[in-house]
Design a protein around this motif. Structure first.
Motif, PDB file in Angstrom:
ATOM      1  N   THR A 137       0.798  -1.232   0.000  1.00 39.11           N
ATOM      2  CA  THR A 137       0.000   0.000   0.000  1.00 39.11           C
ATOM      3  C   THR A 137       0.830   1.281   0.000  1.00 39.11           C
ATOM      4  OG1 THR A 137      -0.177  -0.056   2.419  1.00 39.11           O
ATOM      5  CG2 THR A 137      -1.934  -1.118   1.158  1.00 39.11           C
ATOM      6  N   ASP A 138       1.992   1.280   0.627  1.00 41.26           N
ATOM      7  CA  ASP A 138       2.786   2.514   0.748  1.00 41.26           C
ATOM      8  C   ASP A 138       3.859   2.549  -0.329  1.00 41.26           C
ATOM      9  OD1 ASP A 138       3.689   4.919   1.624  1.00 41.26           O
ATOM     10  OD2 ASP A 138       4.530   4.184   3.519  1.00 41.26           O
ATOM     11  N   THR A 139       3.430   2.493  -1.566  1.00 44.08           N
ATOM     12  CA  THR A 139       4.342   2.414  -2.705  1.00 44.08           C
ATOM     13  C   THR A 139       4.141   3.621  -3.614  1.00 44.08           C
ATOM     14  OG1 THR A 139       2.754   1.126  -3.985  1.00 44.08           O
ATOM     15  CG2 THR A 139       4.317  -0.096  -2.623  1.00 44.08           C
ATOM     16  N   ALA A 140       5.120   3.862  -4.481  1.00 41.81           N
ATOM     17  CA  ALA A 140       5.041   4.994  -5.408  1.00 41.81           C
ATOM     18  C   ALA A 140       5.976   4.738  -6.579  1.00 41.81           C
ATOM     19  CB  ALA A 140       5.425   6.287  -4.701  1.00 41.81           C
ATOM     20  N   PRO A 141       5.718   5.364  -7.714  1.00 42.11           N
ATOM     21  CA  PRO A 141       6.620   5.207  -8.861  1.00 42.11           C
ATOM     22  C   PRO A 141       7.991   5.809  -8.577  1.00 42.11           C
ATOM     23  CG  PRO A 141       4.502   6.148  -9.518  1.00 42.11           C
ATOM     24  CD  PRO A 141       4.547   6.202  -8.030  1.00 42.11           C
ATOM     25  N   ALA A 142       8.985   5.352  -9.304  1.00 43.04           N
ATOM     26  CA  ALA A 142      10.333   5.905  -9.162  1.00 43.04           C
ATOM     27  C   ALA A 142      10.313   7.404  -9.423  1.00 43.04           C
ATOM     28  CB  ALA A 142      11.278   5.218 -10.141  1.00 43.04           C
ATOM     29  N   GLY A 143      11.005   8.139  -8.571  1.00 34.55           N
ATOM     30  CA  GLY A 143      11.088   9.579  -8.716  1.00 34.55           C
ATOM     31  C   GLY A 143       9.971  10.357  -8.064  1.00 34.55           C
ATOM     32  N   ALA A 144       8.962   9.676  -7.526  1.00 38.87           N
ATOM     33  CA  ALA A 144       7.855  10.366  -6.880  1.00 38.87           C
ATOM     34  C   ALA A 144       8.346  11.051  -5.603  1.00 38.87           C
ATOM     35  CB  ALA A 144       6.736   9.391  -6.554  1.00 38.87           C
TER      36      ALA A 144
END
Length: 213
Positions: A137-144
């Protein structure tokens, strides 16, 4: 396609399975009670996952995750994991595992203990300082901006490189704290343990950790 063998189907193991499947991996997962007890989990995970024994999961995995209580490390099969990258998620809880003097005195780490048990494998400390629910759940794209970071530690550069890429695939930045003897910096009761942090914050927390209370 890479197959991830997972030995330990608890909160962390099942969440890594979900994340890996989403990233396109196949998963073979085992627990201590036998594959027949994992039918509900495997049904939820879908057709790219199957249940197996620990030996079978270790043999099937191109990379293997060991996520069992510390007191069960000696039950991890050795030969099926030979030559493979092995991710160790373990933490030392003396309340559960009993006191281990070498850990209490800061003479070794849990991941070094697993590396000693698996001398022909390439152990990497990984996923030990994040709550299980956050893995998916606590994920994001690279560079975010504000992307969460996770630490890794290993004596094997190729194994560390794999985990850095794996973290990125799953949605996390990676911070290396190698060699494996430095993995105490991200263990229980240290500043980096189970808190949400960016890569810069994680590096700061690793740097200010004390070995002993």
């Amino acid at each position: 396609m890479t197959t991830l063998g997972i030995i330990g189907a608890g909160h962390i193991g099942s969440q890594i399975a979900r994340a890996a499947l989403t990233a396109g991996y196949d998963v073979v997962i085992a627990n201590s009670r036998g594959p027949e007890t994992l039918s509900d989990l495997v049904a939820e995970l879908g057709p790219k996952a199957r249940a197996a024994t620990a030996e079978e999961a270790g043999a099937a995995g191109d990379v293997v995750v060991v996520t069992v209580p510390l007191h069960a490390l000696d039950k991890i099969p050795v030969e099926p994991l030979a030559g493979k990258i092995v991710l160790d998620t373990n933490n030392y809880y003396f309340e559960r595992d009993g006191h281990i003097d070498a850990l209490d005195q800061g003479e070794t780490t849990t991941s070094q203990m697993l590396q000693e048990h698996l001398p022909t494998s390439k152990v990497v400390k990984a996923f030990n300082h994040i709550r299980s629910a956050d893995i998916t759940t606590d994920t994001a794209p690279a560079g975010a901006p504000g992307r969460r970071a996770l630490a890794l530690s290993s004596d094997h550069p190729d194994a560390a490189e794999f985990v850095e890429a794996f973290y990125d695939e799953l949605g996390f930045d990676a911070v290396a704290v190698s060699p494996l003897r430095e993995s105490w910096r991200v263990e229980r009761d240290r500043p980096a343990y189970v808190v949400r942090q960016t890569a810069a914050e994680l590096r700061e927390n690793l740097a200010k950790a004390n070995r002993l209370p």
